[in-house]
Each structure stands twice: as C-alpha cells, then as structure tokens.
Scaffold this motif. Structure first.
Motif, PDB file in Angstrom:
ATOM      1  N   TYR A  28     117.822  33.100 -70.868  1.00  0.00           N
ATOM      2  CA  TYR A  28     118.295  31.903 -71.544  1.00  0.00           C
ATOM      3  C   TYR A  28     117.025  31.242 -72.037  1.00  0.00           C
ATOM      4  O   TYR A  28     116.333  30.548 -71.286  1.00  0.00           O
ATOM      5  N   GLY A  29     116.667  31.543 -73.277  1.00  0.00           N
ATOM      6  CA  GLY A  29     115.375  31.107 -73.779  1.00  0.00           C
ATOM      7  C   GLY A  29     115.455  30.522 -75.165  1.00  0.00           C
ATOM      8  O   GLY A  29     116.472  30.599 -75.840  1.00  0.00           O
ATOM      9  N   THR A  30     114.341  29.947 -75.573  1.00  0.00           N
ATOM     10  CA  THR A  30     114.246  29.380 -76.910  1.00  0.00           C
ATOM     11  C   THR A  30     112.897  29.744 -77.514  1.00  0.00           C
ATOM     12  O   THR A  30     111.904  29.915 -76.805  1.00  0.00           O
ATOM     13  N   THR A  31     112.904  29.882 -78.825  1.00  0.00           N
ATOM     14  CA  THR A  31     111.689  30.147 -79.579  1.00  0.00           C
ATOM     15  C   THR A  31     111.503  29.034 -80.584  1.00  0.00           C
ATOM     16  O   THR A  31     112.468  28.604 -81.213  1.00  0.00           O
ATOM     17  N   LEU A  32     110.273  28.585 -80.748  1.00  0.00           N
ATOM     18  CA  LEU A  32     109.935  27.647 -81.812  1.00  0.00           C
ATOM     19  C   LEU A  32     108.919  28.335 -82.703  1.00  0.00           C
ATOM     20  O   LEU A  32     107.888  28.816 -82.223  1.00  0.00           O
ATOM     21  N   ALA A  34     110.144  24.162 -89.295  1.00  0.00           N
ATOM     22  CA  ALA A  34     110.167  25.098 -88.180  1.00  0.00           C
ATOM     23  C   ALA A  34     111.553  25.729 -88.070  1.00  0.00           C
ATOM     24  O   ALA A  34     112.534  25.198 -88.588  1.00  0.00           O
ATOM     25  N   VAL A  35     111.601  26.862 -87.398  1.00  0.00           N
ATOM     26  CA  VAL A  35     112.865  27.500 -87.049  1.00  0.00           C
ATOM     27  C   VAL A  35     112.902  27.589 -85.529  1.00  0.00           C
ATOM     28  O   VAL A  35     111.952  28.078 -84.909  1.00  0.00           O
ATOM     29  N   GLN A  36     113.988  27.086 -84.949  1.00  0.00           N
ATOM     30  CA  GLN A  36     114.162  27.163 -83.506  1.00  0.00           C
ATOM     31  C   GLN A  36     115.406  27.983 -83.218  1.00  0.00           C
ATOM     32  O   GLN A  36     116.347  28.006 -84.012  1.00  0.00           O
ATOM     33  N   ASP A  37     115.389  28.673 -82.086  1.00  0.00           N
ATOM     34  CA  ASP A  37     116.534  29.492 -81.727  1.00  0.00           C
ATOM     35  C   ASP A  37     116.803  29.400 -80.234  1.00  0.00           C
ATOM     36  O   ASP A  37     116.000  28.860 -79.473  1.00  0.00           O
ATOM     37  N   VAL A  38     117.941  29.959 -79.834  1.00  0.00           N
ATOM     38  CA  VAL A  38     118.313  30.136 -78.436  1.00  0.00           C
ATOM     39  C   VAL A  38     118.790  31.572 -78.296  1.00  0.00           C
ATOM     40  O   VAL A  38     119.636  32.030 -79.059  1.00  0.00           O
ATOM     41  N   TRP A  39     118.198  32.312 -77.343  1.00  0.00           N
ATOM     42  CA  TRP A  39     118.584  33.693 -77.016  1.00  0.00           C
ATOM     43  C   TRP A  39     119.158  33.660 -75.614  1.00  0.00           C
ATOM     44  O   TRP A  39     118.509  33.154 -74.694  1.00  0.00           O
TER      45      TRP A  39
END
Length: 169
Positions: free
Chosen positions: A82-86, A62-67
């Motif tokens: 302030y979010g995250t995507t998985l 998986a790729v996770q991020d923080v925006w």
C-alpha cells in the motif's frame, strides 16, 4: 473562515502548462487501473490482484499515485503493498524525480524517470541495490510495469516482478 481541505490543495485537474511535452511522460497514466502482479520465486511464482490510481498533484507540476494489493489478497501473500509515488519534473535536468513509499513495509526508493521511446524508465537504488523500474506497452487502456534488480555479477538484470494493468472506465 474554513481552510481548504488537503485534497483541494494537493490534487490538480491537469498538468501545469510549464511541463509542456514532458507532461505526456506520466500523464498517459492518469486514472485508475486494475490487474495482477506476478512475482517470480524459487518456490513458485506468486500471482495476485492489484490496483493503481494516478492523478495530477501540486498545481499540476507532479503526478502522484497509489499502488495497492487489496487487503483480502495481502493476508495470504508475500506481496504486501500500500504505497504512493510522487513524481516531480526537474526542468533543469530534464527528468522526473521519483520517490516511492510502501507504508505497509516501511520501504522508500528514490529514482529518476525518463521517457525512452514509448517506455518510461526509472532507475535508482533499493537497499544499495541498483533498480530499473519500467512502464512498457503503455496504451490508452493497458500497460505493463516491470521491476528489475541488477544481478550479483553486476552485468545482467533480474526480473523481480511484473504487473499487467487494464484501465478502469
């Protein structure tokens, strides 16, 4: 005996070999980025700073991020983020399952992502409205991210926001 920290179990050093060529879809984004957003509004466009951080997660499957929009900027702006995507690859369907959460707004969007040429196109719904979120012009040191919502006519797409980001070295 001490249990491993969450970060030791969540993050991975690289993609899992099972991803094969599909690792490059989001793998090109791994790292830290800074730039600006531009939100079109009838009262005038809003422009502000943002940052994004991408990493491999879940055994590299998986790729996770923080925006995020930095706190100082968020206090005076409409954009509060302030979010995250998985993103998890679905080998059967040959696409990425994408879930984005904005903790500051309590928002959640489920999309599917595919690489189309050099772009990454993610489609889904936000509050029952069709969405198309695209990574464009992805290079080693820069990319553009755009969000479009389907117009009320059900035919055209309206730009909701555009982010331009530069890699932080």
């Amino acid at each position: 005996m001490t249990a491993p920290a969450l970060s030791e179990r969540l993050f991975a050093a690289g993609p899992h070999p099972d991803l094969g060529e599909h690792a490059a879809t989001y793998g090109r984004l791994i790292g830290s980025w800074r730039g600006e957003y531009r939100d079109p509004h009838p009262a005038g466009d809003e422009v502000g700073p943002l940052e994004v951080h991408f990493g491999w997660a879940l055994e590299g499957r998986a790729v996770q991020d923080v925006w995020l929009v930095p706190d100082a900027a968020a206090a005076t702006r409409r954009r509060i983020m302030y979010g995250t995507t998985l993103r998890v690859f679905d080998a059967t369907a040959k696409l990425w399952r994408v879930d984005w959460f904005n903790a500051r707004r309590g928002a959640h969007v489920h999309l599917v992502g595919r690489r189309i040429g050099d772009d990454i196109v993610q489609t889904g719904y936000w509050d029952d409205r069709p969405q198309r979120w695209c990574f464009r012009e992805v290079g080693a040191d820069a990319f553009t991210w755009e969000a479009h919502g389907l117009d009320d006519d059900g035919v055209g797409w309206r730009l909701q926001t555009r982010f331009r980001l530069i890699r932080v070295r």
